[in-house]
Enzyme design. Sequence first.
Site: not given
Length: 476
Positions: A191, A283, A331, A455
Site C-alpha cells: 500500500g 482502514r 483526526a 520576508h
Amino acid sequence: MSQSFDVAVIGGGPGGYVAAIRAAQLGFSTVCVDAFKNPQGKPSLGGTCLNVGCIPSKALLQSSENYHAVQHDFADHGITVANTQIDIGKMLERKNGIITKNAAGIAFLFKKNKVANVHGLGKLVGRQNEKWLIEVSEGGETQQIEATHVIVATGSNPRPLPGVEVDNVRVLDNAGALALDQIPARLGVIGAGVIGLEMGSVWKRLGAEVTVLEAMPTFLAAVDEQIAKEAHKYLTKDTGLVIHNGVKIGSIENGADAVTVKYELNGEAQELVVDKLIVAIGRVPNTAGLNAEGVGLQIDERGFIVVDDHCHTNLPNVWAIGDVVRGPMLAHKASDEGVAVAERIAGQKPHLDFNTIPWVIYTHPEIAWVGKTEQQLKAEGVDYKKGTSGFAANGRALGLGMTQGTVKVLACAKTDRILGVHIIGPMASELVAEAVAAMEFSASSEDLARIVHAHPSLSEVVHEACLAADKRALHG
Ligand code: FAD
Ligand code: NAI
C-alpha cells in the site's frame, strides 16, 4: 442504579474526546467511554490518533528526519559529526513519552471540564423513557450508563488483506510499524498510501531497504497529478523508496526468518523477501461490540454508520462522527464533527465544509492540499486558471536547505475564487492553513496576492503562486 447523563460519547479518540469536552463546555453532563489500552494494559485516551496513529508517526518521522539530516545535510552547513548513531530504544521511549504526556493531558481536560471518564467497551442496549442505555464492560465487569444523547466515535481499524495474518512480529499493521525495536534490513510495505509512505520513509531514513507494493497503477491517485509526480521523484530518488505501482499481490508467506511476498507486476511473477512487512491498505470503520444490529443502528454496505449532513444517525438522539462515518479518515475532520454535533445538540447551527478540509502527508518534502485537484476541475468541466511557484529560489527555503517543491494555486477563470491549493515542499503542513482560511472566506487568488507576506518566509511561495495565477509573478 445506572448513572445518568445528558450526553454519552462512545470512543475517546480525537472525535470522541473533543465532542465530550465541547458538550461539557455547553453545559451538558457528559461521559466519555473509551476502551483503548496501551501495551502495558493501561487505559490511554486519544484513540488511534494519539496512541497508534498521527502523533507517534510524526514523532518517528522527526527522529528519522533528524538522523538523516545529520548524515546528509549538516556537512553543507560546515558541521561534521563523526560516528552518527541512532538508539532505537531511546527513539521509541521519546515517542511513547509524547503519547503518555498527551493522554494525561486529555484526562486533565476531562477533569477540568467535568467530563466523566469510564474505561471499557460501550454497547448500546436500548432506549427507555427518552434515555439510551449503554452497557460498559471491562475485565468481566459491567456497568450501566444512561444518556439522552449518544455520540458514537468508535473510529476505524486497519483493513485486513485477505489470507494474511498480522502478528505484529513480522507482519505489521500501523501499531506494529510504530513499535519496531530494530531497524529491519529489508522492509516491505503493501500500500503506497499515506501510512505506507510515512512509515516507509521513517524506516528507510534509518537504514532499511524499503520496497512499497501498490495495487493502483497511478501513484497517489487522490493527489493533484503534478504534485504526485513530483512527490514520486523525491520519494524514490532522494528518500530512496522503491515503489512499484500496479502490482497484484498473490501470496504472503510468513516464514521462520523472513516474509515472502509473491506478486505480479506487468504480467510477470515477482517475489519480494523481507524481514518485516507492513500492511497498510486502508482502514475500515469500527462498529464491533456496539450492538448496532440489536438496536437497529443503520450501517452501510462498507461498514460505515449511516449519518445525515449533521452526523445524525437513523436512531433518535444517536449521532456518529469521525472514522466510523463517511468522509475522509482524518483526526481534524473527526474533531470538527465532534464540536459540530455537541453544538447541534445545544441547538446551534454549526457547519463543516468537507471541501476545505486540508490533507497532509508528512513525507520529506511534505505534501499538503485543500480543495479541488486540477484533474478534478478538468473532469468537472470547470474553467480554471493556475499559478505555480517553486521553493528553489526562496530565501528562507535556501537558508533551511529545503528547496524542493512547488505551490500550485487553482482559481476560477471567471471569478478568480480559489478552488484548490496544492503544495509539496518544506512545512507544507503549516503553509496549507493560509489556503484553508482563504478558501473558507471565499478569497480570490488576487486577495492572497495583495496580502503582505513576511520576508524571508516560505509563505512567500504561496504569495508568488497567487501572483502567477494573475500572470504577474515577480520572481518567476
Ligand atoms: P479513533 O481515533 O480510532 O478513536 C476511537 C476510539 O474508540 C479508540 O480509542 C477505540 O479504542 C475506542 N472504541 C472503539 N469502540 C469502542 C466501544 N465500543 N466502546 C468504547 N470505546 C471504543 N489523521 C490525521 O488527520 N493526521 C495524521 O497525521 C494522521 N496520521 C495517522 C497515522 C496512522 C499510522 C494512522 C493509523 C492514522 C492516522 N491518521 C491521521 C488518521 C487518524 O488517526 C484518524 O482519522 C482518527 O484517529 C479518527 O478519530 P476517531 O475519533 O474517529 O477514532
Ligand atoms: P490509504 O487509503 O491512504 O492507502 C492505502 C493504499 O493501499 C492505497 O493506495 C490503495 O490503492 C492500496 N491498496 C489497497 N489494497 C491493496 C492491495 N491489495 N495491494 C496493494 N495495494 C493496495 O490508507 P492507509 O495508508 O492505510 O491509511 C489509512 C488512512 O489513515 C488514510 O486514508 C488516512 O485517512 C489516514 N492517515 C492519515 C495520515 C495523514 O493525514 N498524514 C497519515 C496516515 C494515515
